[in-house]
Design a protein around this motif. Sequence first.
Motif, PDB file in Angstrom:
ATOM      1  N   PHE A  98     -52.427 -40.369 -56.552  1.00 10.86           N
ATOM      2  CA  PHE A  98     -51.860 -40.172 -58.364  1.00 10.86           C
ATOM      3  C   PHE A  98     -50.443 -40.706 -58.312  1.00 10.86           C
ATOM      4  N   GLY A  99     -49.764 -41.034 -57.371  1.00  8.53           N
ATOM      5  CA  GLY A  99     -48.508 -41.501 -57.357  1.00  8.53           C
ATOM      6  C   GLY A  99     -48.075 -42.590 -58.562  1.00  8.53           C
ATOM      7  N   PRO A 100     -46.575 -42.834 -58.684  1.00  5.53           N
ATOM      8  CA  PRO A 100     -46.251 -43.910 -59.740  1.00  5.53           C
ATOM      9  C   PRO A 100     -46.438 -45.376 -59.102  1.00  5.53           C
ATOM     10  N   HIS A 101     -46.806 -45.573 -58.012  1.00  2.00           N
ATOM     11  CA  HIS A 101     -46.928 -46.963 -57.460  1.00  2.00           C
ATOM     12  C   HIS A 101     -48.146 -47.503 -57.785  1.00  2.00           C
ATOM     13  N   SER A 102     -48.270 -48.853 -57.773  1.00  4.54           N
ATOM     14  CA  SER A 102     -49.482 -49.503 -57.947  1.00  4.54           C
ATOM     15  C   SER A 102     -50.249 -49.372 -56.679  1.00  4.54           C
ATOM     16  N   ASP A 131     -43.177 -52.005 -55.441  1.00  9.08           N
ATOM     17  CA  ASP A 131     -43.594 -50.628 -55.693  1.00  9.08           C
ATOM     18  C   ASP A 131     -45.040 -50.631 -55.578  1.00  9.08           C
ATOM     19  N   ALA A 132     -45.714 -51.458 -54.513  1.00  8.63           N
ATOM     20  CA  ALA A 132     -47.070 -51.366 -54.425  1.00  8.63           C
ATOM     21  C   ALA A 132     -47.314 -50.995 -53.028  1.00  8.63           C
ATOM     22  N   TYR A 133     -48.731 -50.527 -53.100  1.00 10.98           N
ATOM     23  CA  TYR A 133     -49.340 -49.914 -51.933  1.00 10.98           C
ATOM     24  C   TYR A 133     -50.800 -50.633 -51.469  1.00 10.98           C
ATOM     25  N   ALA A 134     -50.932 -51.303 -50.843  1.00  7.09           N
ATOM     26  CA  ALA A 134     -52.318 -51.896 -50.793  1.00  7.09           C
ATOM     27  C   ALA A 134     -52.868 -51.382 -49.031  1.00  7.09           C
ATOM     28  N   TYR A 135     -54.030 -50.953 -49.211  1.00  5.30           N
ATOM     29  CA  TYR A 135     -54.610 -50.409 -48.027  1.00  5.30           C
ATOM     30  C   TYR A 135     -55.970 -50.536 -47.710  1.00  5.30           C
ATOM     31  N   LEU A 136     -56.584 -50.211 -46.575  1.00  6.97           N
ATOM     32  CA  LEU A 136     -58.128 -50.168 -46.150  1.00  6.97           C
ATOM     33  C   LEU A 136     -58.252 -48.819 -46.177  1.00  6.97           C
ATOM     34  N   LEU A 137     -59.549 -48.535 -46.284  1.00  9.78           N
ATOM     35  CA  LEU A 137     -60.266 -47.242 -46.132  1.00  9.78           C
ATOM     36  C   LEU A 137     -60.082 -46.746 -44.783  1.00  9.78           C
ATOM     37  N   ALA A 138     -60.244 -47.726 -43.804  1.00 14.66           N
ATOM     38  CA  ALA A 138     -59.998 -47.048 -42.479  1.00 14.66           C
ATOM     39  C   ALA A 138     -58.859 -46.367 -41.965  1.00 14.66           C
ATOM     40  N   THR A 139     -57.624 -46.840 -42.582  1.00 13.18           N
ATOM     41  CA  THR A 139     -56.224 -46.291 -42.458  1.00 13.18           C
ATOM     42  C   THR A 139     -56.322 -44.882 -43.128  1.00 13.18           C
ATOM     43  N   PHE A 198     -64.850 -42.963 -49.714  1.00 15.75           N
ATOM     44  CA  PHE A 198     -64.784 -44.332 -50.426  1.00 15.75           C
ATOM     45  C   PHE A 198     -64.704 -44.042 -51.902  1.00 15.75           C
ATOM     46  N   PHE A 199     -65.586 -43.142 -52.655  1.00 12.67           N
ATOM     47  CA  PHE A 199     -65.234 -43.067 -54.158  1.00 12.67           C
ATOM     48  C   PHE A 199     -64.092 -42.330 -54.290  1.00 12.67           C
ATOM     49  N   LEU A 200     -63.553 -41.468 -53.525  1.00 11.69           N
ATOM     50  CA  LEU A 200     -62.140 -40.671 -53.779  1.00 11.69           C
ATOM     51  C   LEU A 200     -61.171 -41.611 -53.950  1.00 11.69           C
ATOM     52  N   HIS A 201     -61.185 -42.709 -53.348  1.00  9.49           N
ATOM     53  CA  HIS A 201     -60.104 -43.749 -53.448  1.00  9.49           C
ATOM     54  C   HIS A 201     -60.434 -44.798 -54.181  1.00  9.49           C
ATOM     55  N   ALA A 202     -61.697 -44.893 -54.368  1.00  9.37           N
ATOM     56  CA  ALA A 202     -61.978 -46.190 -55.347  1.00  9.37           C
ATOM     57  C   ALA A 202     -61.801 -45.717 -56.601  1.00  9.37           C
ATOM     58  N   LEU A 203     -61.984 -44.368 -57.193  1.00  9.98           N
ATOM     59  CA  LEU A 203     -61.620 -43.996 -58.437  1.00  9.98           C
ATOM     60  C   LEU A 203     -60.266 -43.931 -58.889  1.00  9.98           C
ATOM     61  N   TYR A 204     -59.355 -43.924 -58.082  1.00 14.89           N
ATOM     62  CA  TYR A 204     -58.052 -43.800 -58.526  1.00 14.89           C
ATOM     63  C   TYR A 204     -56.984 -44.903 -58.027  1.00 14.89           C
ATOM     64  N   ALA A 205     -57.796 -46.067 -57.648  1.00 13.23           N
ATOM     65  CA  ALA A 205     -57.084 -47.377 -57.177  1.00 13.23           C
ATOM     66  C   ALA A 205     -56.574 -47.881 -58.607  1.00 13.23           C
ATOM     67  N   ASP A 206     -55.603 -48.624 -58.520  1.00 17.11           N
ATOM     68  CA  ASP A 206     -55.166 -49.365 -59.784  1.00 17.11           C
ATOM     69  C   ASP A 206     -56.093 -50.568 -59.810  1.00 17.11           C
ATOM     70  N   ALA A 207     -56.408 -51.103 -58.655  1.00 10.55           N
ATOM     71  CA  ALA A 207     -57.306 -52.455 -58.660  1.00 10.55           C
ATOM     72  C   ALA A 207     -57.921 -52.358 -57.186  1.00 10.55           C
ATOM     73  N   ILE A 208     -59.131 -53.046 -57.253  1.00 10.27           N
ATOM     74  CA  ILE A 208     -59.756 -53.071 -55.974  1.00 10.27           C
ATOM     75  C   ILE A 208     -60.256 -54.442 -55.748  1.00 10.27           C
ATOM     76  N   PRO A 209     -59.541 -55.089 -54.816  1.00 13.27           N
ATOM     77  CA  PRO A 209     -59.759 -56.538 -54.404  1.00 13.27           C
ATOM     78  C   PRO A 209     -60.841 -56.508 -53.279  1.00 13.27           C
ATOM     79  N   LEU A 210     -61.913 -57.350 -53.265  1.00  9.29           N
ATOM     80  CA  LEU A 210     -63.006 -57.337 -52.371  1.00  9.29           C
ATOM     81  C   LEU A 210     -63.139 -58.671 -51.858  1.00  9.29           C
ATOM     82  N   ILE A 211     -62.815 -59.048 -50.567  1.00 12.85           N
ATOM     83  CA  ILE A 211     -62.595 -60.236 -49.821  1.00 12.85           C
ATOM     84  C   ILE A 211     -64.120 -60.527 -49.231  1.00 12.85           C
ATOM     85  N   LEU A 212     -64.898 -61.530 -49.564  1.00 11.14           N
ATOM     86  CA  LEU A 212     -66.415 -61.555 -49.443  1.00 11.14           C
ATOM     87  C   LEU A 212     -66.522 -62.849 -48.620  1.00 11.14           C
ATOM     88  N   GLU A 213     -67.016 -62.815 -47.496  1.00  9.21           N
ATOM     89  CA  GLU A 213     -67.389 -64.033 -46.680  1.00  9.21           C
ATOM     90  C   GLU A 213     -68.849 -64.230 -46.321  1.00  9.21           C
TER      91      GLU A 213
END
Length: 251
Positions: A48-52, A80-88, A105-120
Amino acid sequence: MVDMAKIPENTDELTDFILDDVLYGLELDPIDSERLLSYMRERHEHLFGPHSTYFVLGSYESPFKYRLDDALDVLNYRHDAYAYLLATQPDLNMSDAVPDLKVKFFLHALYADAIPLILEHDTGEAVAEFGRIERPTLLDRTYLFPRALEEHFNDESLLTTRDAVRARAIELAYHAADIDEGLAALAERARDNGLSISTQELGSYLDSELNGRTPSYSGVITDSLSHLDALDQCFSWTTTEELEEQLSHVP
């Protein structure tokens, strides 16, 4: 029941959401309930912090995780950005009856400002995550980055550098009916342009990039990708440089 179009605003709403929309009515014993609340308190500033915050999803397998690491670098370079993986993130450590990885997973997904998914490719954990984000409250913050969904290097006049030829080889891996025939023709075209590249070299490059997979997207996956594309939330890429450029679409 929590409205899935609305993000829970307090711990009571969040607990209701977890019970009704993630665990589908599974009861939590008092110990698990306390562990869930403790996790939320400990991660409060992060969630819930002020960062993205950017919750980056995708395959953790090598070499695909290298692209996740590139995405993290690009997004974390923002102010002021924080990008992270679930495993960390710390584990919940709830009882065996509770799928704590799913809850996490859902705890973090609910409150992320954006959810980029890299699909290969269309197997593994990335596809499971893809299924989870197709919920109203998550979908509008999700940005899909499928590799080689579109062909950007199919113009033969562009095949004048080794990097362009390698990028075309990746696209052939996704789209050619006969990859061996496609690589042989590509190597010949490269030699016509004065580049010393063999079919074997291109094959070895694909192995290093795709871990020996024959990549593809199932009809179910492409249907959802078309949906995200119509919403301007799907951006194809072939090379790492293209991925880094496409990540600019994440607000």
